[in-house]
Design an enzyme around this catalytic site. Structure first.
Site, PDB file in Angstrom:
ATOM      1  N   GLU A 268      14.881 -34.292  53.819  1.00 47.61           N
ATOM      2  CA  GLU A 268      16.212 -34.904  53.938  1.00 47.61           C
ATOM      3  C   GLU A 268      16.862 -34.606  55.287  1.00 47.61           C
ATOM      4  O   GLU A 268      17.834 -35.249  55.659  1.00 47.61           O
ATOM      5  CB  GLU A 268      17.119 -34.449  52.789  1.00 47.61           C
ATOM      6  CG  GLU A 268      17.665 -33.052  52.880  1.00 47.61           C
ATOM      7  CD  GLU A 268      16.714 -31.960  52.419  1.00 47.61           C
ATOM      8  OE1 GLU A 268      17.160 -30.813  52.281  1.00 47.61           O
ATOM      9  OE2 GLU A 268      15.516 -32.258  52.183  1.00 47.61           O
TER      10      GLU A 268
ATOM     11  N   CYS B  88      11.361 -27.105  49.785  1.00 42.52           N
ATOM     12  CA  CYS B  88      11.699 -25.760  50.232  1.00 42.52           C
ATOM     13  C   CYS B  88      11.472 -24.752  49.102  1.00 42.52           C
ATOM     14  O   CYS B  88      10.352 -24.615  48.643  1.00 42.52           O
ATOM     15  CB  CYS B  88      13.111 -25.710  50.808  1.00 42.52           C
ATOM     16  SG  CYS B  88      13.418 -24.218  51.819  1.00 42.52           S
TER      17      CYS B  88
ATOM     18  N   HIS C 182      12.371 -29.537  55.030  1.00 40.03           N
ATOM     19  CA  HIS C 182      13.378 -30.358  54.360  1.00 40.03           C
ATOM     20  C   HIS C 182      13.221 -31.815  54.789  1.00 40.03           C
ATOM     21  O   HIS C 182      13.655 -32.186  55.889  1.00 40.03           O
ATOM     22  CB  HIS C 182      14.784 -29.867  54.722  1.00 40.03           C
ATOM     23  CG  HIS C 182      15.151 -28.563  54.094  1.00 40.03           C
ATOM     24  ND1 HIS C 182      15.740 -28.480  52.859  1.00 40.03           N
ATOM     25  CD2 HIS C 182      14.984 -27.290  54.527  1.00 40.03           C
ATOM     26  CE1 HIS C 182      15.943 -27.211  52.552  1.00 40.03           C
ATOM     27  NE2 HIS C 182      15.483 -26.463  53.554  1.00 40.03           N
TER      28      HIS C 182
END
Length: 218
Positions: free
Chosen positions: A200, A90, A198
């Site tokens: 994650e 990001c 992202h």
């Protein structure tokens, strides 16, 4: 032997969720890895792989990184000179740019030449920030995308951002996404890579990409 992966703590980023995702990806892929969230430059120098997350405004993230004594110099040493694999996430990816143009002009690290500017969709019905799930459109083959289905029927990645990096060199763009026009989703040059989305938070796609990063030998 377990490799050391450091996730840089400079006061920005989803550090806990990023660490958990890296631990899960390593465990599921059977890759012996020790994941550390750290602001300790000595630990970063020992790392086999380095991750730079980031959320918020470009200038705030750059100030946060500069505020950690010796961190910018350490990253330059281990990533640029020692060529260890690096992943920006990001705003961590955006910091690779030459400049950020969010509210003011802020110098980036300059590892991926280009500017970070406001997304201006060609469809007035599309809102900014660009938030939600989008597919990736691969621009080139790369180890980080091994086994990841891209294109209109591909896996989805999670985005939340208003600004995007446009690299000076088109060959630095690894993948695009669409939000009223093409938006840079991934960049890569040598041992340096970054994702605007992202990983994650990107479920199957994210875990596979993280596992690919943990195996990557640029």
């Amino acid at each position: 032997m377990s490799q050391l992966v450091t996730i840089i703590d400079y006061g920005s980023g989803n550090l806990h969720s990023a660490a958990k995702a890296f631990e899960r990806a390593a465990s599921e892929a059977g890759i012996a890895s020790t994941i550390r969230v750290t602001s300790d430059t000595a630990e970063v120098r020992r790392a086999d792989r380095i991750v730079l997350p980031g959320v918020g405004a470009f200038a705030d993230c750059r100030r946060g990184l500069d505020a950690v004594p010796g961190m910018v110099e350490t990253l330059d040493e281990v990533v640029r000179r020692k060529q260890r694999p690096f992943l920006g996430i990001c705003v961590g990816m955006q910091l690779l740019a030459s400049r950020g143009l969010e509210y003011t002009v802020t110098q980036g690290l300059g590892w991926i030449p280009g500017d970070v500017a406001l997304i201006v969709p060609d469809d007035d019905s599309l809102k900014i920030p660009h938030m939600g799930w989008n597919t990736l459109h691969k621009q080139d083959e790369h180890a980080l995308l091994d086994g990841i289905e891209t294109g209109p029927e591909g896996l989805h990645a999670y985005f939340v951002h208003s600004y995007a990096l446009t690299p000076t060199r088109s060959e630095d763009v690894l993948a695009l996404t669409e939000h009223g026009g093409p938006v840079t989703a991934m960049v890569a040059r040598g041992n340096v890579a970054g994702t605007q989305f992202h990983p994650e938070k990107s479920q199957k796609l994210g875990l596979k990409l993280i596992a690919n990063f943990l195996r990557w030998t640029p």
